[in-house]
Design an enzyme around this catalytic site. Structure first.
Site, short mmCIF file in Angstrom:
data_model
loop_
_atom_site.label_atom_id
_atom_site.label_comp_id
_atom_site.label_asym_id
_atom_site.label_seq_id
_atom_site.Cartn_x
_atom_site.Cartn_y
_atom_site.Cartn_z
N GLU A 92 -40.80 -7.71 -10.31
CA GLU A 92 -40.41 -9.11 -10.29
C GLU A 92 -40.71 -9.61 -8.87
O GLU A 92 -40.29 -8.97 -7.90
CB GLU A 92 -38.90 -9.19 -10.58
CG GLU A 92 -38.45 -10.57 -10.96
CD GLU A 92 -36.95 -10.63 -11.25
OE1 GLU A 92 -36.33 -9.58 -11.48
OE2 GLU A 92 -36.44 -11.75 -11.22
N ARG A 132 -34.37 6.84 -11.69
CA ARG A 132 -34.88 6.12 -10.52
C ARG A 132 -34.77 7.01 -9.28
O ARG A 132 -34.02 7.99 -9.27
CB ARG A 132 -34.11 4.82 -10.32
CG ARG A 132 -32.66 5.01 -9.93
CD ARG A 132 -31.85 3.72 -10.02
NE ARG A 132 -32.34 2.69 -9.14
CZ ARG A 132 -32.91 1.56 -9.56
NH1 ARG A 132 -33.06 1.32 -10.84
NH2 ARG A 132 -33.31 0.66 -8.70
N LYS A 172 -32.57 -4.32 -3.75
CA LYS A 172 -33.20 -5.53 -3.20
C LYS A 172 -32.18 -6.43 -2.52
O LYS A 172 -32.45 -7.01 -1.48
CB LYS A 172 -33.84 -6.31 -4.35
CG LYS A 172 -35.26 -5.91 -4.62
CD LYS A 172 -35.85 -6.86 -5.64
CE LYS A 172 -37.02 -6.21 -6.34
NZ LYS A 172 -37.34 -6.87 -7.59
P1 ATP Z 1 -34.17 -6.06 -9.67
O1 ATP Z 1 -32.73 -5.75 -9.54
O2 ATP Z 1 -34.59 -7.27 -8.91
O3 ATP Z 1 -34.71 -5.99 -11.06
P2 ATP Z 1 -35.78 -3.73 -9.25
O4 ATP Z 1 -35.65 -2.76 -8.10
O5 ATP Z 1 -35.60 -3.26 -10.63
O6 ATP Z 1 -34.81 -4.89 -8.86
P3 ATP Z 1 -38.33 -4.74 -10.08
O7 ATP Z 1 -39.25 -5.64 -9.36
O8 ATP Z 1 -37.79 -5.20 -11.37
O9 ATP Z 1 -37.17 -4.42 -9.08
O10 ATP Z 1 -38.98 -3.30 -10.23
C1 ATP Z 1 -40.28 -3.07 -10.67
C2 ATP Z 1 -40.37 -1.69 -11.22
O11 ATP Z 1 -40.00 -0.73 -10.26
C3 ATP Z 1 -39.46 -1.51 -12.42
O12 ATP Z 1 -40.19 -0.93 -13.46
C4 ATP Z 1 -38.38 -0.60 -11.92
O13 ATP Z 1 -37.92 0.24 -12.94
C5 ATP Z 1 -39.08 0.18 -10.82
N1 ATP Z 1 -38.12 0.62 -9.81
C6 ATP Z 1 -37.29 -0.15 -9.08
N2 ATP Z 1 -36.49 0.60 -8.30
C7 ATP Z 1 -36.83 1.89 -8.52
C8 ATP Z 1 -36.38 3.16 -8.01
N3 ATP Z 1 -35.39 3.25 -7.11
N4 ATP Z 1 -36.97 4.28 -8.47
C9 ATP Z 1 -37.97 4.21 -9.37
N5 ATP Z 1 -38.44 3.06 -9.89
C10 ATP Z 1 -37.89 1.91 -9.48
MG MG Z 2 -35.92 -4.84 -12.36
#
Ligand code: ATP
Ligand code: MG
Length: 585
Positions: free
Chosen positions: A60, A291, A301
């Site tokens: 996002e 994750r 974030k």
């Molecule tokens: P938000 O709370 O804004 O959704 P987010 O960390 O999930 O935060 P995204 O931009 O939605 O951010 O994440 C993009 C991709 O990265 C998603 O598929 C998410 O699952 C993956 N991702 C985010 N954080 C992690 C993490 N700590 N480990 C592995 N994958 C991650």
């Molecule tokens: Mg997300």
């Protein structure tokens, strides 16, 4: 001297097992793909999809990518690479309020920097708004969605709890025609935010709260970074995401574990749309993995934004931050991250990874790729009393101790040197083998010297150390090995070295789990995570290009700062220290 760090062979994991089984069963072999989905509904049937699998990385654009994203990027792009597939970069920009173009650019840069490429598979979820809207009308027509006009509080109250089912909305049995009329008027801007909402009609009694008629479209009179003011209804993420995957012909939609409870809705929605003839089978399948949780940093974030906005760090690319732009500035390498992703693997069990694992992966890559140089970080003058006045000569140091083919470089030697302050003790501690009056050490790549004493200022601080050198002990000359010494210290000729700024970075937080036990995570910030010093550097790094990396012997790996460093006036960041101190080698 670019050396590609060798990647380990892919390690089996549960996702690879699933893909292997799917390929063996020919599950996705008949998929057709006509390329980029157009701006609105149309038949998608094209030629057979040349990609054996399709994955996606769907950030996002509401923040900078962090180390957790790197795990997901390496996984998704790595699978596509290893299986002859394609990985899409898709901006999941369905929320008009928090997203910005600045983040889009930063994300593109970061994925490229990590070494991955999506060819022409770059997508925006917002490009599919027309599809999503049309599909919602189809759901209404088939009796699978309705417009609810309860207030937000009523909806919350009727949702039930984890142990008790919810209650049907009084609007749940509106006719398809009435729903269609209301939904179209929502779209045309007739109602204020929150007046109505479109919900999937599934089961208010479901034990899975995500299946209790989840919201799929809401009214938001807000400008979107991509579609401007075209829309005032926006799809919810949980509705949009499966459709995005299906339109892009994704085969394996891999996400983190918190989406596990959403999977039944993911499947429900795509099944209904396939029944309506809106989507073709086989449908994408969602898989969840744990994750990345990493000690000594925060990977949320919200917390990262707070650190930046409240100026606890110097912007998104601060080398202390666990963002990929920060890591790049710090001197971490893409190879080191890919190596890390391979090493930690992928599983379904939540766990914590210690920061030292990432640091070790970076060290392993830097050890292979970084030429050796000399820096004196805390300079103290060493005067060689018996060296001919005004004389100088050249010593030679290898560019890499294990890589003779990298050659040697000249290091000027003279009668006044810089050494590290900690390499001299007037009264030696027990087990101290470096300089103290009467002791003999080797100046690495140079001569053996014997310490004679020191000069002090009025306050009693040591300001210079005196010694005599053994003229027949020069490293590399015959007989130089006859001198047996226990200490071995580094040095620079004072006349030839020059002063430069060095930023010594360390871990951002002082504790493994910042904010644990109800503390404010900000209270756990390590106040010593950035220290700026002026050091003496050897002439050979004076013209370092931005982002050039070196090992400064005994001190660790350093990179010429990509923003502030210029050839002739370098500024170095310490990426990571050496695992072992010199003394124990
Ligand atoms: P938000 O709370 O804004 O959704 P987010 O960390 O999930 O935060 P995204 O931009 O939605 O951010 O994440 C993009 C991709 O990265 C998603 O598929 C998410 O699952 C993956 N991702 C985010 N954080 C992690 C993490 N700590 N480990 C592995 N994958 C991650
Ligand atoms: Mg997300």
């Amino acid at each position: 001297m670019a050396v590609e760090h060798k990647l380990e062979a892919p390690v089996a994991n549960f996702i690879r097992n699933i893909i292997d089984a799917d390929l063996a069963a020919g599950k996705n072999a008949a998929r057709r793909w006509s390329g980029k989905p157009g701006p609105g509904p149309q038949q998608l049937a094209g030629a057979l999809d040349p990609a054996r699998i399709r994955t996606r990385f769907p950030p996002e654009p509401n923040g900078y990518l962090h180390f957790g994203h790197a795990k997901s990027i390496c996984l998704n792009f790595g699978l596509a690479r290893d299986y002859g597939g394609a990985c899409h970069l898709r901006f999941d920009d369905t929320n008009p309020e928090k997203e910005e173009q600045e983040y889009v650019h930063a994300i593109i840069d970061a994925v490229h920097w990590l070494g991955f490429d999506w060819a022409d598979n770059l997508y925006y979820a917002s490009d599919y708004f027309a599809w999503m809207y049309a599909f919602a009308e189809d759901l209404i027509r088939a009796g699978h969605a309705y417009v609810d006009s309860q207030s937000a509080e009523q909806m919350r109250a009727n949702r039930g709890t984890l142990t008790e089912g919810g209650t049907d909305s009084p609007f749940r049995n509106r006719s398809a025609d009435e729903n269609l009329d209301l939904f179209r008027r929502m779209k045309s801007g007739e109602f204020p935010d929150g007046a109505h909402i479109l919900r999937a009609k599934i089961d208010m009694a479901s034990p899975n709260i995500n299946l209790r008629d989840p919201a799929i479209y809401r009214i938001r009179h807000a400008e979107h970074h991509n579609t401007g003011n075209t829309w005032c209804v926006y799809p919810m993420y949980t509705y949009a995401h499966p459709i995005e995957d299906a339109l892009e012909n994704i085969t394996h939609s891999i996400c983190t574990l918190e989406f596990e409870d959403q999977r039944p809705f993911y499947d429900w929605l795509l099944e209904r749309l396939a029944e309506a003839g809106d989507l073709q089978r086989p449908l994408p399948q969602q898989y969840e993995f744990a994750r990345l949780n990493l000690s000594y940093v925060v990977l949320s974030k919200r917390k990262l934004i707070q650190l930046v906005e409240e100026k606890h760090v110097d912007g998104w690319d601060d080398p202390r931050l666990p963002t990929l732009v920060g890591a790049r500035r710090r001197g971490f390498t893409p190879e080191g991250f890919r190596h890390f992703a391979e090493r930690i693997g992928v599983s379904k069990a939540d766990s914590w990874i210690d920061m030292s694992v990432l640091e070790d992966c970076q060290r392993e890559n830097l050890n292979e790729t970084a030429p050796r140089r000399i820096a004196v970080l805390d300079p103290l003058k060493l005067i060689i009393d018996n060296y001919p006045a005004g004389a100088e000569e050249i010593c030679e140091a290898p560019n890499h101790p294990q890589k003779p083919d990298w050659g040697k470089r000249p290091i000027p030697f003279s009668g006044e040197l810089w050494i590290e302050r900690e390499d001299f003790m007037e009264v030696p501690a027990k087990g101290y083998f470096r300089l103290f009056p009467g002791n003999t050490v080797r100046l690495r790549y140079g001569f053996v010297i014997k310490c004679l004493g020191c000069d002090k200022d009025a306050a009693g601080n040591v300001i210079a150390v005196h010694c005599e050198y053994m003229a027949d002990s020069k490293s590399g000359t015959p007989g130089s090995d006859n001198y047996k010494v226990k200490g071995n210290i580094h040095w620079l000729s004072a006349k030839h070295a020059y002063e430069a700024e060095i930023r010594l970075y360390d871990r951002l937080f002082a504790v493994p789990n910042p904010g644990a036990g109800g503390r404010d995570f900000l209270d756990d910030i390590n106040p010593h995570a950035k220290r700026v010093i002026r050091a003496q550097l050897e002439p050979a790094v004076r013209d370092a290009a931005a982002e050039e990396r070196f090992q400064f012997e005994r001190h660790g790996y350093f990179v010429a700062d990509r923003i502030d460093s210029q050839p002739g006036r370098p500024v170095f960041n310490r990426t990571v220290t050496l695992r072992d101190s010199w003394a124990s080698k």
